[in-house]
Design an enzyme around this catalytic site. Structure first.
Site, PDB file in Angstrom:
ATOM      1  N   GLY A 240       0.922  -1.293   0.045  1.00 17.61           N
ATOM      2  CA  GLY A 240       0.125  -0.099  -0.039  1.00 17.61           C
ATOM      3  C   GLY A 240       0.852   1.289   0.004  1.00 17.61           C
TER       4      GLY A 240
ATOM      5  N   HIS B 239      -6.037   4.434  21.197  1.00 16.29           N
ATOM      6  CA  HIS B 239      -5.335   5.688  21.626  1.00 16.29           C
ATOM      7  C   HIS B 239      -5.592   5.991  23.175  1.00 16.29           C
ATOM      8  CE1 HIS B 239      -4.745   5.955  17.419  1.00 16.29           C
ATOM      9  NE2 HIS B 239      -5.311   6.822  17.218  1.00 16.29           N
TER      10      HIS B 239
END
Length: 791
Positions: A39, A274
């Site tokens: 990618g 996170h």
């Protein structure tokens, strides 16, 4: 091929530039490292990854390794190559490099990079052969291969299989495969993905990346705690900490990312990964060795296991006003389509251990808010009352802030208010103390009131993490066990929010106080009434409480959450009425699964419900000790009694365990309970009895085959259950039908057939004991949720 030979030449030139060639020869190669970005022409690679690998190369050139870099993609080589080099030519020079050296390093980095189509197994096989050929021609040992999968998560398993089958390095060389989040959608999908990947790759070969762990402040939370352990240990607990806040605010919306975002929402996108990682680093037990990945993992798992259950009662959600229109446009939805995906969430978390018990952890994130900022702060209790001079430093709030950047401060930093202590420097080589202060305030205090530490050289998170992958630092990445533990914590909340309409907010500074929320007891709610609402559900999506008739009695129906809230409200009104009339409220609760949700709701009203004047009785009990998990009283205790302030003498468990025996007739347990009822309950008429109904129609512990004694005036009896434990104690229909109010709570699709059958029966039926509940002078109310009513 001369690519590696060119790099060796560059190493010599770089060493000469550094002035090291006077006394030392060029270092011998430690082996060749191949980097493959799958990618490699995508958005993430363009913005962050190639810059990170260029930084890695600039850091490592001349230190013994040789490199080659591949950008892999689905496009053929003639289309992918110009795309890749268009990205590489725009790379910025690392600040520590001179312009002259940077030009040299960048030229060689481009020379060592190429595009390679990676679509089929044959493509990966060709890449592996190409790597072997390059290394073989130069006579250099292969050190390892690093694959960075910058692709959607659904492609991970297929690519991992191709790497495993065709592109593994030779024995003695390492393989490291970097995986980008999201790692699943919930616990079960994450578990499934992990199973697929673990069939192809070893756990030590997988590096699940959370770029927050690469942020310099986040990576220094554990070292900061370790360095200041003597100062923090006395105050890092419930006796000194008032609250903890973990915040990520964004001004941007989700436009352009709707296809991804509408599947995930803010909780999956930010909180589950996170912010949970930040919380864990702040509150987990300190490892003896901060770089020991196994010890850190075990401490993380231990902390995650101590978190109390969260569901929609512990959270508020919102959605910025333009979001739904963006969904309709980008996903080609009709104008009457409404997405329930939250773009804002506020959650209050509690830890179930002695050190942090009672400390609320406010975790929040959202898009289209008033500022871009991220921080985690610990606010400490104040024991100072200032009679004069409130601006004195000792009168101000005490806090430690892990400031991740942006906002008023702009740079990452660790801040400690000066009325706490002066912290030791985290790392004197890489971090520095800030002596000059800008004229700004950070979370209520001017900068001059803080001790401030900040990195000497700011580095982007992906640069840090790519370096950690290269050196094999597993402590900076997410383990499979840690990932599943995090999903296990968050999945119940996500499931409970599937039918909750998020509060709509306008976005930016116009939000005002619309998203402020508070925590009272265990209940989290918005602090202000909503003034904006664009969601107008149709008749088929009516979430309002409905009232009607069922078996000739009053019926209340709603979705499960709203139904339980209505029942809790009705109980409160009944309690207030009874206490106003006679000073006491007598409530009898049945066992089983039916009242569980209600007990949770009642526990949340620990301040508003008149518990001091309430007596809790049992409708039925299993013949097991009250300390066992199968006891109905144990359930009432765990879900309700331990959370509320109720006088000990107001609690009336059924006496099923007398003379160290269970439910023996000679012990007279039913007679004892009946005597207690007659002593406390006026005319033996409970103010409220709450019942459930089993799928066979039994209620309380009164079953189809229950044989009541000939004396129909008995209030309590022993009964036999067709399922274990077989012995029970129960109020009789005589006692139930004397109550002023009887509520029957029925919830769940599994009860739909029962509800349909009961609706067709007129009067009593020996097959369905619940039909014998017919209060003589009281009121019967059926509480039936939509799942049970509509199927």
């Amino acid at each position: 091929m001369l690519r590696i030979r060119w790099e060796l030449l560059l190493m010599a030139i770089v060493c000469w530039h550094r002035g090291h060639t006077d006394n030392h020869d060029t270092k011998q190669s430690l082996g060749h490292v191949t980097v493959v970005v799958v990618g490699g022409t995508g958005d993430l690679a363009r913005k962050y990854l190639w810059q990170g690998f260029f930084q890695l190369y600039a850091d490592q050139v001349g230190k013994g390794h040789t490199f080659s870099f591949y950008g892999g993609g689905l496009s053929p080589n003639d289309k992918g190559t110009p795309m890749l080099f268009g990205i590489l030519k725009e790379l910025a020079c690392p600040p520590e490099l001179s312009a002259e050296r940077c030009a040299l390093v960048k030229e060689q980095f481009l020379h060592l990079s190429q595009y390679h189509q990676l679509k089929t197994s044959e493509d990966y096989e060709k890449l592996s052969q190409l790597i072997k050929q390059q290394v073989g021609q130069e006579g250099i040992v292969e050190a390892g291969r690093l694959f960075y999968l910058s692709v959607p998560a659904f492609a991970y398993a297929d690519i991992a299989e191709k790497i495993n089958n065709t592109c593994r390095p030779p024995p003695g060389a390492w393989l490291r495969v970097v995986l980008e989040k999201p790692f699943g959608h919930d616990f079960f999908s994450a578990q499934s993905l992990d199973k697929k990947l673990s069939g192809q790759l070893k756990e030590e070969e997988m590096y699940r990346i959370d770029h927050y762990l690469g942020k310099q402040v986040v990576s220094k939370i554990l070292p900061f705690r370790k360095e200041n352990k003597k100062l923090l240990d006395p105050i890092w607990n419930k006796h000194h900490i008032e609250r903890i806040e973990i915040v990520l605010k964004e001004t941007l919306d989700a436009k352009g990312r709707i296809q991804f975002y509408d599947q995930y929402g803010v909780i999956r996108d930010v909180l589950q990964n996170h912010l949970t990682e930040v919380m864990t680093l702040m509150l987990m037990n300190l490892p003896e060795n901060p770089s020991n990945s196994k010890e850190i993992l075990q401490n993380k798992l231990h902390f995650l296991a101590s978190l109390q259950h969260v569901d929609n009662r512990n959270a508020v959600v919102g959605q910025y006003q333009a979001y739904n229109g963006e969904v309709q446009e980008e996903l080609n939805k009709t104008k009457d389509y409404f997405s329930l995906t939250p773009t804002f969430a506020g959650v209050v978390i509690h830890v179930d251990n002695a050190q942090y018990e009672g400390i609320p952890i406010f975790m929040t994130s959202g898009k289209a808010l008033d500022e871009r900022v991220a921080y985690a702060r610990v606010v400490f209790k104040s024991d100072v009352f200032c009679v004069q001079d409130p601006n004195n430093v000792q009168c101000k709030s005490k806090q430690i802030i892990f400031y991740l950047g942006h906002g008023d401060l702009q740079y990452p930093a660790i801040l400690v208010s000066k009325n706490l202590f002066k912290p030791d420097l985290v790392n004197s080589g890489d971090w520095k103390e800030v002596a000059e202060h800008k004229d700004v305030n950070v979370l209520g205090l001017p900068l001059s009131d803080y001790y401030i530490q900040t990195p000497v050289v700011p580095r982007e998170a992906y640069c840090e993490l790519i370096s950690h992958v290269f050196f094999g630092r597993k402590d900076c990445f997410i383990s499979a066990e840690g990932l599943l533990a995090s999903w296990a914590f968050w999945t119940p909340l996500l499931e409970s929010l599937t039918r909750v309409f998020p509060r709509v907010y306008p976005g930016g500074v116009a939000n005002g106080n619309l998203l402020n929320f508070h925590s009272r007891g265990n209940q989290v709610a918005f602090s202000h009434e909503a003034v904006v609402n664009v969601i107008n559900p149709g008749a088929e999506d009516n979430f309002q409480v409905m009232q009607g008739k069922y078996r000739s009695s009053e019926m209340v129906s709603a979705w499960a959450q709203e139904l339980v809230e209505r029942l809790a409200s009705d109980l409160l009104l009944a309690a207030e009425e009874a206490i106003h009339e006679g000073g006491q409220f007598h409530l009898a609760l049945s066992g089983g699964s039916s009242p569980v949700a209600l007990l949770h709701a009642l526990a949340l009203n620990l301040y508003t419900f008149p518990w001091r004047n309430t007596h809790i009785w049992q409708v039925d009990e299993r013949c097991v000790p009250h300390t066992e998990s199968g006891s109905n009283f144990r359930s009432i205790h765990d879900l309700l009694l331990q959370h509320i302030r109720i006088p000990y003498f107001n609690i009336h468990p059924m006496p099923v365990h007398l003379t160290q025996r269970l439910c023996v007739e000679e012990d007279g347990g039913p007679a004892l309970y009946e005597k207690e009822i007659k002593k406390h309950v006026n005319a033996s008429s409970f103010h409220y009895i709450l019942l459930g109904v089993g799928q066979d129609g039994h209620t309380a512990s009164l079953f189809q085959e229950t044989k009541l004694e000939s004396n129909e005036e008995r209030l309590v009896t022993l009964s036999d259950s067709p399922i274990k434990p077989h012995q029970r104690m129960s109020l009789t229909f005589t006692a139930i039908n004397r109550a002023r109010r009887v509520g029957v709570l029925i919830m769940g699709k599994s009860k739909h057939e029962l509800v349909s059958q009961l609706s067709r029966i007129k009067g009593e039926s020996s097959k369905y004991p619940i039909t014998k509940v017919q209060p003589k002078s009281g009121t019967l109310i059926w509480y039936i949720d939509y799942d049970a009513l509509l199927g």
